[in-house]
Design an enzyme around this catalytic site. Sequence first.
Site, PDB file in Angstrom:
ATOM      1  N   ASP A 138       1.003  -1.286  -0.070  1.00  0.00           N
ATOM      2  CA  ASP A 138       0.036  -0.134  -0.113  1.00  0.00           C
ATOM      3  C   ASP A 138       0.938   1.273   0.021  1.00  0.00           C
ATOM      4  OD1 ASP A 138      -2.132   1.640   0.028  1.00  0.00           O
ATOM      5  OD2 ASP A 138      -2.951   1.123   1.884  1.00  0.00           O
ATOM      6  N   HIS A 193      -8.420   1.162   6.703  1.00  0.00           N
ATOM      7  CA  HIS A 193      -8.681   2.626   6.269  1.00  0.00           C
ATOM      8  C   HIS A 193     -10.029   3.068   6.807  1.00  0.00           C
ATOM      9  CE1 HIS A 193      -5.969   1.836   2.365  1.00  0.00           C
ATOM     10  NE2 HIS A 193      -5.347   1.896   3.703  1.00  0.00           N
ATOM     11  N   GLY A 207      -5.813   6.423  16.894  1.00  0.00           N
ATOM     12  CA  GLY A 207      -6.089   5.225  17.889  1.00  0.00           C
ATOM     13  C   GLY A 207      -7.094   4.410  16.945  1.00  0.00           C
ATOM     14  N   SER A 208      -7.436   3.271  17.584  1.00  0.00           N
ATOM     15  CA  SER A 208      -8.509   2.743  17.073  1.00  0.00           C
ATOM     16  C   SER A 208      -9.835   3.497  16.952  1.00  0.00           C
ATOM     17  CB  SER A 208      -8.702   1.304  17.751  1.00  0.00           C
ATOM     18  OG  SER A 208      -9.173   1.531  19.225  1.00  0.00           O
ATOM     19  N   MET A 209     -10.918   2.582  16.392  1.00  0.00           N
ATOM     20  CA  MET A 209     -12.255   3.516  16.199  1.00  0.00           C
ATOM     21  C   MET A 209     -13.087   3.837  17.599  1.00  0.00           C
ATOM     22  SD  MET A 209     -14.601   1.138  14.196  1.00  0.00           S
ATOM     23  CE  MET A 209     -15.015  -0.809  14.724  1.00  0.00           C
ATOM     24  N   SER A 231      -7.286   9.904  19.134  1.00  0.00           N
ATOM     25  CA  SER A 231      -6.219  10.026  17.908  1.00  0.00           C
ATOM     26  C   SER A 231      -5.435  11.472  18.345  1.00  0.00           C
ATOM     27  CB  SER A 231      -6.746  10.206  16.588  1.00  0.00           C
ATOM     28  OG  SER A 231      -7.430   9.145  16.371  1.00  0.00           O
ATOM     29  N   HIS A 274       2.826   5.530  13.701  1.00  0.00           N
ATOM     30  CA  HIS A 274       1.863   5.743  12.839  1.00  0.00           C
ATOM     31  C   HIS A 274       0.484   5.442  13.370  1.00  0.00           C
ATOM     32  CE1 HIS A 274       1.530   1.562  11.726  1.00  0.00           C
ATOM     33  NE2 HIS A 274       0.842   1.631  10.732  1.00  0.00           N
ATOM     34  N   GLY A 275       0.383   5.118  14.409  1.00  0.00           N
ATOM     35  CA  GLY A 275      -0.798   4.537  15.386  1.00  0.00           C
ATOM     36  C   GLY A 275      -0.569   3.960  16.374  1.00  0.00           C
ATOM     37  N   GLY A 321      -0.979   0.607  16.647  1.00  0.00           N
ATOM     38  CA  GLY A 321      -0.377  -0.899  16.180  1.00  0.00           C
ATOM     39  C   GLY A 321      -1.023  -1.857  16.839  1.00  0.00           C
TER      40      GLY A 321
END
Length: 393
Positions: free
Chosen positions: A75, A156, A299-301, A305, A322-323, A325
């Site tokens: 990607d 995404h 972060g996750s949903m 963030s 980048h997040g 993880g």
Amino acid sequence: MPYKPLKLSAPNPVLSWADHDLEAAETKMAKNVASLPFVFKHVALMPDVHLGKGALVGSVIATKEAIIPAAVGVDIGCGMCAIKTPFVADQLEGKLKTIRQEIEAAIPVGFNQNKEVETPVSNWQGWKQFKDLHSKVQNLEGKALKQMGSLGGGNHFIELCLDADDQVWLMLHSGSRHIGNMLAQRHIDTAKELARLAEEKLPDRDLAYFVAGTPEFAAYWRDLQWAQNYARFNRDVMMARFKGIVERAIAGGKPTKPLLEVNCHHNYAEKEVHFGEEVYVTRKGAVRAKETDYGIIPGSMGAKSFIVKGKGHADSYCSCSHGAGRLMSRTRAKKQFDIDDLIRQTEGVECRKDRGVIDEIPGAYKPIETVMKQQSDLVEVVATLRQVVCVKG
């Protein structure tokens, strides 16, 4: 200091910002990369590091005169963009479901593509170079046109968020879609074939590489830059639609000026100067964090963030995570959690709450607060966001 050198018997050191010891498979992957003769100085692992293909996700690899296409990944140019709007939370009252439905109607997700090509997409300058790309993707121009302005699948997402001052932010995560994937796969195959012909003894076939100055390197670098530009513009196209939806819901469609805009890759490679030398830097699940850089660490949903500003830390090659993880694989998440868990963990968020997104449940990710604590030397937090709408790919 939050980072530490790993105890590995490899020619190059590995510095880790993670708060945990790597598992055996992760350690082996780190050692494999650190054993390559063209790795520059050391490998840096971000606090969200986890297993990838060939190289760990959350690794920053600086190289001299060579590049590993599988380390960049399939990607190409995957990343994030966000804008801070002049709107506030009160203006969203009673509108969240409508906004979510309009996003889902306007922006294709998963394998879907746009039915029509809008003018900004057809006018993108990158189409002029399409004929120069790898010969085996020349039949994909029509698909690439239709997918420009589409989200894709997996992790995404598109989110409507609020910061600590109840200011409204728009945020999304996407990459170079099918065309980037196909370009990456073609070049990864070429690199593996070259390694086979040269009878090169690699620690992992996915670490097959191109040497600078060869036609194969030049072809990959050209296609890589093109796909990274495609990914960035793809995010811009979606963000423009998203912004229009929110403006129609709140301001009767009147255009507004963003208070801050950020658009950053986290799966990519660039030529940069570090420790006084020009090197190729591959960030596989990492964001550039020079002192002038703004970045996005989601972060996750169901978690926070962060919008961040880089501190330009030399040993991280001016990078950050980048997040959060992944804590567990998608398969394990589907086995461990059910819809009730998903509903509970995404309470207060207008989003899908069905079996199709259980693998993206917040519990499948590392705690974002821990990840942020481990990189206080890499970034400063500019804004802390919580999502109120989430559309998954």
